[in-house]
Design a protein around this motif. Sequence first.
Motif, PDB file in Angstrom:
ATOM      1  N   TYR A 184       0.832  -1.211   0.000  1.00 30.43           N
ATOM      2  CA  TYR A 184       0.000   0.000   0.000  1.00 30.43           C
ATOM      3  C   TYR A 184       0.864   1.257   0.000  1.00 30.43           C
ATOM      4  N   LEU A 185       1.925   1.225   0.770  1.00 25.26           N
ATOM      5  CA  LEU A 185       2.827   2.376   0.815  1.00 25.26           C
ATOM      6  C   LEU A 185       3.546   2.548  -0.518  1.00 25.26           C
ATOM      7  N   ARG A 186       3.951   1.449  -1.109  1.00 31.72           N
ATOM      8  CA  ARG A 186       4.607   1.534  -2.428  1.00 31.72           C
ATOM      9  C   ARG A 186       3.647   2.079  -3.479  1.00 31.72           C
ATOM     10  N   LYS A 187       2.375   1.706  -3.389  1.00 32.99           N
ATOM     11  CA  LYS A 187       1.376   2.228  -4.337  1.00 32.99           C
ATOM     12  C   LYS A 187       1.205   3.731  -4.163  1.00 32.99           C
ATOM     13  N   ALA A 188       1.171   4.204  -2.931  1.00 30.93           N
ATOM     14  CA  ALA A 188       1.074   5.646  -2.688  1.00 30.93           C
ATOM     15  C   ALA A 188       2.265   6.372  -3.302  1.00 30.93           C
ATOM     16  N   ILE A 189       3.449   5.801  -3.152  1.00 33.52           N
ATOM     17  CA  ILE A 189       4.670   6.412  -3.698  1.00 33.52           C
ATOM     18  C   ILE A 189       4.680   6.319  -5.217  1.00 33.52           C
ATOM     19  N   GLU A 190       4.187   5.229  -5.762  1.00 39.27           N
ATOM     20  CA  GLU A 190       4.088   5.088  -7.217  1.00 39.27           C
ATOM     21  C   GLU A 190       3.196   6.188  -7.798  1.00 39.27           C
ATOM     22  N   ASP A 191       2.116   6.498  -7.092  1.00 33.29           N
ATOM     23  CA  ASP A 191       1.192   7.527  -7.565  1.00 33.29           C
ATOM     24  C   ASP A 191       1.699   8.940  -7.327  1.00 33.29           C
ATOM     25  N   ARG A 192       2.575   9.093  -6.335  1.00 33.27           N
ATOM     26  CA  ARG A 192       3.141  10.412  -6.028  1.00 33.27           C
ATOM     27  C   ARG A 192       4.563  10.214  -5.493  1.00 33.27           C
ATOM     28  N   ASN A 193       5.503  10.260  -6.393  1.00 35.11           N
ATOM     29  CA  ASN A 193       6.892   9.945  -6.079  1.00 35.11           C
ATOM     30  C   ASN A 193       7.480  10.790  -4.949  1.00 35.11           C
ATOM     31  N   ASP A 194       7.049  12.035  -4.821  1.00 33.32           N
ATOM     32  CA  ASP A 194       7.616  12.934  -3.812  1.00 33.32           C
ATOM     33  C   ASP A 194       6.852  12.899  -2.490  1.00 33.32           C
ATOM     34  N   TYR A 195       6.080  11.861  -2.238  1.00 32.00           N
ATOM     35  CA  TYR A 195       5.230  11.752  -1.044  1.00 32.00           C
ATOM     36  C   TYR A 195       6.102  11.342   0.149  1.00 32.00           C
ATOM     37  N   VAL A 196       6.709  12.330   0.778  1.00 32.55           N
ATOM     38  CA  VAL A 196       7.655  12.101   1.871  1.00 32.55           C
ATOM     39  C   VAL A 196       7.032  11.320   3.028  1.00 32.55           C
ATOM     40  N   PRO A 197       5.841  11.671   3.513  1.00 33.36           N
ATOM     41  CA  PRO A 197       5.285  10.880   4.621  1.00 33.36           C
ATOM     42  C   PRO A 197       5.155   9.387   4.289  1.00 33.36           C
ATOM     43  N   ALA A 198       4.757   9.068   3.067  1.00 29.69           N
ATOM     44  CA  ALA A 198       4.640   7.658   2.678  1.00 29.69           C
ATOM     45  C   ALA A 198       6.007   6.983   2.670  1.00 29.69           C
ATOM     46  N   GLU A 236      16.873   8.065  -0.231  1.00 28.66           N
ATOM     47  CA  GLU A 236      16.139   8.539  -1.408  1.00 28.66           C
ATOM     48  C   GLU A 236      15.204   9.685  -1.030  1.00 28.66           C
ATOM     49  N   THR A 237      14.585   9.579   0.129  1.00 28.22           N
ATOM     50  CA  THR A 237      13.688  10.628   0.616  1.00 28.22           C
ATOM     51  C   THR A 237      14.456  11.927   0.838  1.00 28.22           C
ATOM     52  N   ILE A 238      15.630  11.816   1.418  1.00 26.31           N
ATOM     53  CA  ILE A 238      16.471  13.001   1.639  1.00 26.31           C
ATOM     54  C   ILE A 238      16.828  13.640   0.307  1.00 26.31           C
ATOM     55  N   GLY A 239      17.085  12.817  -0.708  1.00 27.92           N
ATOM     56  CA  GLY A 239      17.368  13.351  -2.044  1.00 27.92           C
ATOM     57  C   GLY A 239      16.197  14.123  -2.623  1.00 27.92           C
ATOM     58  N   LEU A 240      14.987  13.689  -2.314  1.00 29.42           N
ATOM     59  CA  LEU A 240      13.786  14.372  -2.810  1.00 29.42           C
ATOM     60  C   LEU A 240      13.470  15.633  -2.014  1.00 29.42           C
ATOM     61  N   ASP A 241      13.730  15.585  -0.703  1.00 27.44           N
ATOM     62  CA  ASP A 241      13.436  16.738   0.154  1.00 27.44           C
ATOM     63  C   ASP A 241      14.500  16.844   1.242  1.00 27.44           C
ATOM     64  N   PRO A 242      15.613  17.505   0.946  1.00 27.50           N
ATOM     65  CA  PRO A 242      16.706  17.590   1.909  1.00 27.50           C
ATOM     66  C   PRO A 242      16.405  18.429   3.145  1.00 27.50           C
ATOM     67  N   THR A 243      15.269  19.134   3.161  1.00 22.57           N
ATOM     68  CA  THR A 243      14.932  19.977   4.314  1.00 22.57           C
ATOM     69  C   THR A 243      14.048  19.268   5.334  1.00 22.57           C
ATOM     70  N   HIS A 244      13.632  18.037   5.046  1.00 18.50           N
ATOM     71  CA  HIS A 244      12.707  17.326   5.932  1.00 18.50           C
ATOM     72  C   HIS A 244      13.480  16.620   7.049  1.00 18.50           C
ATOM     73  N   PRO A 245      13.088  16.841   8.314  1.00 21.28           N
ATOM     74  CA  PRO A 245      13.845  16.263   9.434  1.00 21.28           C
ATOM     75  C   PRO A 245      13.580  14.773   9.692  1.00 21.28           C
TER      76      PRO A 245
END
Length: 157
Positions: free
Chosen positions: A64-78, A101-110
């Motif tokens: 389910y989490l992979r599907k959320a990410i597939e639909d929205r690649n930049d979905y940091v919470p997922a 990979e998440t850090i690469g997409l959003d380096p400002t997220h803690p």
Amino acid sequence: MEKFPDSARANFEYAFHLEKDGAIPQALERMQAAMKSDPSYEEPFFFYGNLLVDQDKSAEAIPYLRKAIEDRNDYVPARVVLARAFMNLGKWDEAIAELNETIGLDPTHPQPHLLLSQIYFRLGDETRAKREKQISLKLRRENPTILEALQPRPFPK
């Protein structure tokens, strides 16, 4: 819900409130209805997976989490919850890869740094654990509203 019973967003919002009220089985049912109604809507997949992780059903949550990410690649919470699922299963390399990979997409997220600090601590690498924790604290101070989620889909009219 009564006005828009087939709306993915209405089902999702109702499920969200049911979950907050502790009605987990009913919330899961409404999220399933939302996923069925609009399979491209990432939020129900994320929240369904998140609920499963919270119920210690991490292996079940991963698709389910992979599907959320597939639909929205930049979905940091997922991505963060997917990493938590891997952590719960002791799949450290997969969790580290997802967090990096998440850090690469959003380096400002803690959050990714905080989870990396936990992984490195569990693996016995205190130096890296402390470094990631410091980065997480710094980013949290610099971005106090970053953990607030935006709603990408409007309600039906």
